[in-house]
Design a protein around this motif. Sequence first.
Motif, mmCIF file in Angstrom:
data_model
loop_
_atom_site.group_PDB
_atom_site.id
_atom_site.type_symbol
_atom_site.label_atom_id
_atom_site.label_comp_id
_atom_site.label_asym_id
_atom_site.label_seq_id
_atom_site.Cartn_x
_atom_site.Cartn_y
_atom_site.Cartn_z
ATOM 1 N N VAL A 92 1.032 -1.310 0.148
ATOM 2 C CA VAL A 92 0.383 0.131 0.280
ATOM 3 C C VAL A 92 0.770 1.299 -0.078
ATOM 4 N N ALA A 93 2.282 1.162 0.956
ATOM 5 C CA ALA A 93 2.700 2.989 0.800
ATOM 6 C C ALA A 93 3.492 2.557 -0.393
ATOM 7 N N ILE B 229 3.958 11.280 0.703
ATOM 8 C CA ILE B 229 5.253 10.407 0.616
ATOM 9 C C ILE B 229 5.959 10.216 1.655
ATOM 10 N N ILE B 230 6.232 11.323 2.678
ATOM 11 C CA ILE B 230 7.022 11.560 3.596
ATOM 12 C C ILE B 230 5.871 10.601 4.402
ATOM 13 N N THR B 231 5.015 10.367 4.768
ATOM 14 C CA THR B 231 3.767 9.224 5.661
ATOM 15 C C THR B 231 4.010 7.970 5.280
ATOM 16 N N SER B 232 3.958 7.880 3.976
ATOM 17 C CA SER B 232 3.955 7.220 3.424
ATOM 18 C C SER B 232 5.336 6.384 3.825
ATOM 19 N N ALA C 105 -1.089 9.529 12.984
ATOM 20 C CA ALA C 105 -1.966 9.032 11.992
ATOM 21 C C ALA C 105 -1.896 7.743 11.112
ATOM 22 N N THR C 106 -0.621 8.438 10.659
ATOM 23 C CA THR C 106 -0.199 6.881 9.592
ATOM 24 C C THR C 106 0.146 5.756 10.639
ATOM 25 N N VAL C 107 0.357 6.457 11.677
ATOM 26 C CA VAL C 107 1.146 4.893 12.361
ATOM 27 C C VAL C 107 -0.302 4.199 12.859
ATOM 28 N N ALA C 108 -1.279 5.000 12.931
ATOM 29 C CA ALA C 108 -2.071 4.704 13.864
ATOM 30 C C ALA C 108 -2.820 4.056 12.813
#
Length: 468
Positions: free
Chosen positions: A183-184, A303-306, A362-365
């Motif tokens: 996904v990322a 992009i960074i959070t992915s 939120a990305t970690v969650a």
Amino acid sequence: MVHAPRDRIFSRQIAGRHSMGGAVARPAGTGSPKKVALASLIGTTIEWYDFFIYSTAAVLVFNRHFFPGFAPAIGTLLAFSTFAAGFVARPIGAVVFGHFGDRVGRKSMMVVTILLMGVATLSIGLLPTYATIGVLAPVLLVALRLTQGFALGGEWGGAALMATEHSPDGKRGFYGSWPQAGVAVGLILAMTVYLPLDAMPDEHFMAWGWRIPFLLSAVLVITGLIIRVQVAESPEFDRVKNVHAVVRLPIIEVLRTHPAQVLLVAGASLSPGIFFYLLTVYNFVYAQKPGGLSQSAMLVLVIITSAIGFFVTPLAGALSDRFGRQRLYLVGLGLIGVLAVPLYWALDTGSWGVIAACYVAATVAVYIPWALQPAYFSEVFDARVRYSGLSLATTLGNLLGSAIAPLIAGSLLAATHSSFSISLYIIVASAISISCALVLGRTTRKRGGGAVSASAGAHGLRTSTLSQ
């Protein structure tokens, strides 16, 4: 719910076959868990790469090239309807590929789905526009989008099962997380491709630039196809065949023996899907307001959070092998609910630093429960109907949550003029998913591991990872 006697007999047959060394022989190396995990990752990478480039093209291109006879707003709605058509086709794909995945095998369905996806995506990049072939252009676009959705309905189930059923003892969560890491990767690739295109002169982008991301998908498809044809069939499916336990109508059998599990898995997947689609799709629209972030800034942020999500995924999978999948899954769902209000408060501030901090959290969650879904959900179904059960349940969850999340969020904002309504939507979805996950764990414990009897006997696993 108690399984029929045939299910218990099947479990004993598989356990006995495994203990006597009766697993079907495979060519050396082709069943490597690492290679199978890579093959599974490629499929979800293509899925999400396609998802983003198609949704972006639907907003920027398809209304003008395929629906030019309508007012811009109507043309955009029609373009988005072609995007939604892919979700409509997914349940059909889930049933069809689930049927053959439980009867013919996981590997062959993985090859067929990636081939169908690739041909459809590449064809969109080559599709003549309305100006060239008239009304046939939007008709073909819808047909290709339906083909994509049909293939995707069976893609994830096959990738998830190949990764989990090839995993070594005690590492099902870790290896099962790799399809989710795609996904990322898919989002990073798609957004990286669109960054230079975003700077291209509009006339060049509209003339030919929009086709580039679709054509580049051929590289991913060919790579994935080469890897997938080399891996071995799932050892658990081989054992199902070996004891002559293949079900004639898997979808009927899964609805007969696992109806509650199908609904509970759909509900448990609701919140992560909704939150993820809001983070990666709807918030691009939400941020486009006075004082908000630009589209390029949002692209860089996602992009960074992915990239962060990519590293969180296998870590969460490994932790689930040690501490239990249900416990960690509930932690992720709880974090989603907690972050619902801060996320939209941050977007309303327009401050890059505040938004970035909330987006990382939120990305970690969202990636914690996302990473666990292949192992967590596959353990709910017997091996002989697992492809059908897993595909049907997760597709149902997508239809009820992910597919309509941007529409619901937009409608709530329009009706209330407050981002709190979107936050409340996320909180309610999180509560539903937590409730379903808790009941799912209790249901499995009450059945004494019956839901995972096939995998437990064949793989030496118990339901403790699910029930903890």
